[in-house]
Write a protein that holds these residues in place. Structure first.
Motif, PDB file in Angstrom:
ATOM      1  N   GLY A 297       0.802  -1.221   0.000  1.00  0.00           N
ATOM      2  CA  GLY A 297       0.000   0.000   0.000  1.00  0.00           C
ATOM      3  C   GLY A 297       0.833   1.269   0.000  1.00  0.00           C
ATOM      4  O   GLY A 297       0.445   2.286  -0.602  1.00  0.00           O
ATOM      5  N   TRP A 298       1.991   1.217   0.663  1.00  0.00           N
ATOM      6  CA  TRP A 298       2.833   2.413   0.724  1.00  0.00           C
ATOM      7  C   TRP A 298       3.313   2.831  -0.673  1.00  0.00           C
ATOM      8  O   TRP A 298       3.491   4.024  -0.939  1.00  0.00           O
ATOM      9  N   ARG A 299       3.502   1.838  -1.569  1.00  0.00           N
ATOM     10  CA  ARG A 299       3.905   2.164  -2.941  1.00  0.00           C
ATOM     11  C   ARG A 299       2.818   2.966  -3.650  1.00  0.00           C
ATOM     12  O   ARG A 299       3.104   3.927  -4.383  1.00  0.00           O
ATOM     13  N   LEU A 300       1.576   2.575  -3.414  1.00  0.00           N
ATOM     14  CA  LEU A 300       0.459   3.282  -4.027  1.00  0.00           C
ATOM     15  C   LEU A 300       0.392   4.715  -3.507  1.00  0.00           C
ATOM     16  O   LEU A 300       0.158   5.657  -4.274  1.00  0.00           O
ATOM     17  N   SER A 301       0.587   4.904  -2.193  1.00  0.00           N
ATOM     18  CA  SER A 301       0.576   6.256  -1.607  1.00  0.00           C
ATOM     19  C   SER A 301       1.603   7.156  -2.276  1.00  0.00           C
ATOM     20  O   SER A 301       1.319   8.302  -2.620  1.00  0.00           O
ATOM     21  N   LEU A 302       2.814   6.645  -2.431  1.00  0.00           N
ATOM     22  CA  LEU A 302       3.886   7.453  -3.015  1.00  0.00           C
ATOM     23  C   LEU A 302       3.651   7.723  -4.500  1.00  0.00           C
ATOM     24  O   LEU A 302       3.866   8.831  -4.987  1.00  0.00           O
ATOM     25  N   ALA A 303       3.179   6.725  -5.232  1.00  0.00           N
ATOM     26  CA  ALA A 303       3.009   6.879  -6.677  1.00  0.00           C
ATOM     27  C   ALA A 303       1.854   7.801  -7.032  1.00  0.00           C
ATOM     28  O   ALA A 303       1.912   8.512  -8.051  1.00  0.00           O
ATOM     29  N   LEU A 304       0.804   7.833  -6.206  1.00  0.00           N
ATOM     30  CA  LEU A 304      -0.357   8.664  -6.512  1.00  0.00           C
ATOM     31  C   LEU A 304      -0.049  10.159  -6.456  1.00  0.00           C
ATOM     32  O   LEU A 304      -0.870  10.973  -6.888  1.00  0.00           O
ATOM     33  N   ALA A 305       1.132  10.524  -5.957  1.00  0.00           N
ATOM     34  CA  ALA A 305       1.552  11.926  -6.006  1.00  0.00           C
ATOM     35  C   ALA A 305       1.632  12.417  -7.445  1.00  0.00           C
ATOM     36  O   ALA A 305       1.573  13.630  -7.705  1.00  0.00           O
TER      37      ALA A 305
END
Length: 504
Positions: free
Chosen positions: A196-204
């Motif tokens: 999930g942390w990857r999704l948080s960072l990429a959605l920037a």
């Protein structure tokens, strides 16, 4: 004490053309806010810590030999957070000021959005901690350009009487970005697979796309067009479209006059603001106001609210939900500031917000000193009280130093030093953000709850600074604000008789 100066007013109304242009440009604030929220949220997620910061993860999971205040004390973890601001600092000092002054506000926003998009891609796909840090460094380059150009764009596009509201839109969009990231963190934390942390960072990358693509279609500001030597009839036509009426000659004359002063041979904006006595007040504000904004402790709470709440015993999901509530409250208070700053003035909001933050910081520190030791947690009742006090604190910041820390510097620089002055503002902001983000966790470990008294002391200093040294600028045309310094009890002494006379 306010030193309010007179100045002629321009006519005009808020047109849909200006409103849509400023909303698009405000995506620069969204990407800044998204980063603030996502960095702290991801840093508290167990899968992220387990993969990149295993020592912190082990301490967090119950190493009884480590104090509650020291569980997240890791220089590598803080480097992950502060690497963005280090690269942003160098970008602001070395590149973005020149690009914004010579090429315009739009190109800087396009470059900023593109760099931020690249950083989001690298961060989301990171396979080791150094790749994650590289991604954040690219994000910093993007913010170095965006934070340089967007506040100037908003100040120069806005009608005089609504400039405070439009410029505060940068902080409001920052809050919206922060809110979006905290909601995202809360949602992705529940993904069982741990990515999930990857999704948080990429959605920037989503707001970065809006900024980049939107900026391609934005108009350049009249002030920047005149600075670039464009035909004055073209600029006049743009002013007609922006203000919604024909009588724009007075505003155009002021812009042209400011540009004539700005184009003296042999000088550049950075050399002028650093070397000439007439710009001492603006230089002081460019350094002190953004520095003071960081010394409120808001970056600590913004970056590390989830970590702070985990430290006092609040669970992972509960800490992220509490952070969502805090960011929502901050967004609402910033919205209130947008609609009140041009009525009550900059000084009034800064003074009220400062007093409110002092009280909250002292109470937060007192409760943590009394109730949270090196071991064990804190009762649910006191945890709720702390969250409430953090909420009242962010209301004070959202009304005052949050939006006005960007508004005041963006409107006080005359055209000849405007880009250079904003570069110093961004550099000062990033420099102090680096210090706070890099040393906050170590300071929390060493000073424990007394750290909040440290921030309260600085808020007292800055509130006194506003009362004695900051003149009021509400309602003044942006090219006429320079006159207030010659009427202020202190700054007229700094300027000297010759400079005061020349300002009229």
């Amino acid at each position: 004490m306010d030193g309010t100066g007179g100045g002629r007013e321009y006519g005009g109304r808020v047109t849909a053309f200006v409103a849509l242009s400023c909303v698009t440009a405000s995506m620069g604030g969204v990407i800044y806010g998204y980063d603030i929220g996502v960095a702290g949220g991801v840093s508290s997620m167990e899968p992220f810590l387990r993969e990149f910061f295993p020592d912190v993860y082990r301490r967090m999971k119950g190493d009884s030999r480590v104090s509650n205040y020291c569980k997240f004390d890791s220089q590598l973890l803080t480097l992950f957070t502060s690497s963005l601001y280090i690269s942003g600092l160098f970008t602001a000092v070395l590149l973005s000021s020149w690009v914004t002054a010579r090429c315009g506000r739009r190109p800087s926003m396009i470059v900023g959005g593109t760099a931020y998009l690249a950083g989001a891609a690298v961060s989301g796909g990171a396979v080791n901690v150094y790749m994650a840090i590289l991604g954040r460094a690219l994000l910093g380059v993007g913010l170095g350009f965006a934070n340089q150009a967007v506040p100037l764009y908003l100040s120069e596009m806005a009608p005089t009487r609504y400039r405070g509201a439009f410029s505060n839109g940068f902080q409001f969009s920052l809050c919206l970005g922060d809110l979006a990231s905290t909601i995202t963190n809360y949602g992705v934390e529940k993904i069982k697979a741990g990515w999930g942390w990857r999704l948080s960072l990429a959605l920037a990358g989503i707001p970065a796309v809006f900024l980049t693509v939107g900026s391609i279609f934005l108009p350049e500001t009249p002030n920047s067009l005149v600075r670039q030597g464009k035909d004055h009839l073209v600029v006049k036509a743009l002013l007609h479209k922006m203000r919604g009426f024909e009588a724009v000659d007075q505003e155009l004359d002021d812009i042209i006059a400011a540009n004539i002063l700005a184009t003296k041979p042999g000088d550049n904006g950075m050399h002028m603001i650093l070397s000439q006595r007439r710009y001492r007040p603006q230089l002081a504000m460019a350094i002190l106001i953004p520095s003071f904004s960081q010394l409120t402790g808001i970056s600590a709470i913004g970056f590390y609210a989830p970590v702070l709440l985990r430290s006092i015993g609040v669970g992972e999901s509960a800490s992220l939900m509490s952070t969502i509530i805090l960011v929502f409250v901050s967004s609402v208070s910033t919205l209130v500031s947008m609609f009140t700053v041009d009525r009550f003035g900059r000084r009034t909001l800064l003074l009220i917000g400062g007093i409110q933050m002092i009280i909250c910081e002292v109470l937060i520190g007192a409760i943590m000193v009394a109730k949270l030791g090196d071991e064990g947690g804190i009762s649910k009742t006191y945890a709720i009280i702390l969250i409430f006090l953090m909420g009242v604190y962010v209301v004070g910041f959202g009304l005052s130093w949050g939006p006005l820390g960007w508004l005041v510097p963006s409107e006080i620089f005359p055209l000849e030093i405007r880009s250079a002055g904003q570069s110093i503002t961004v550099a000062s902001c990033f420099a102090f953000t680096i210090c706070i983000s890099q040393f906050f966790l170590a300071m929390l470990c060493q000073m424990k709850a007394y750290l909040f008294f440290f921030f309260a002391g600085w808020i007292m200093v800055m509130t006194a600074f506003v009362y004695f040294f900051l003149p009021e600028t509400k309602g003044l045309p942006i090219e006429q604000i320079g006159k207030v310094w010659g009427k202020h009890w202190f700054w007229k002494k700094v300027l000297g008789v010759g400079e005061v006379t020349a300002s009229y």
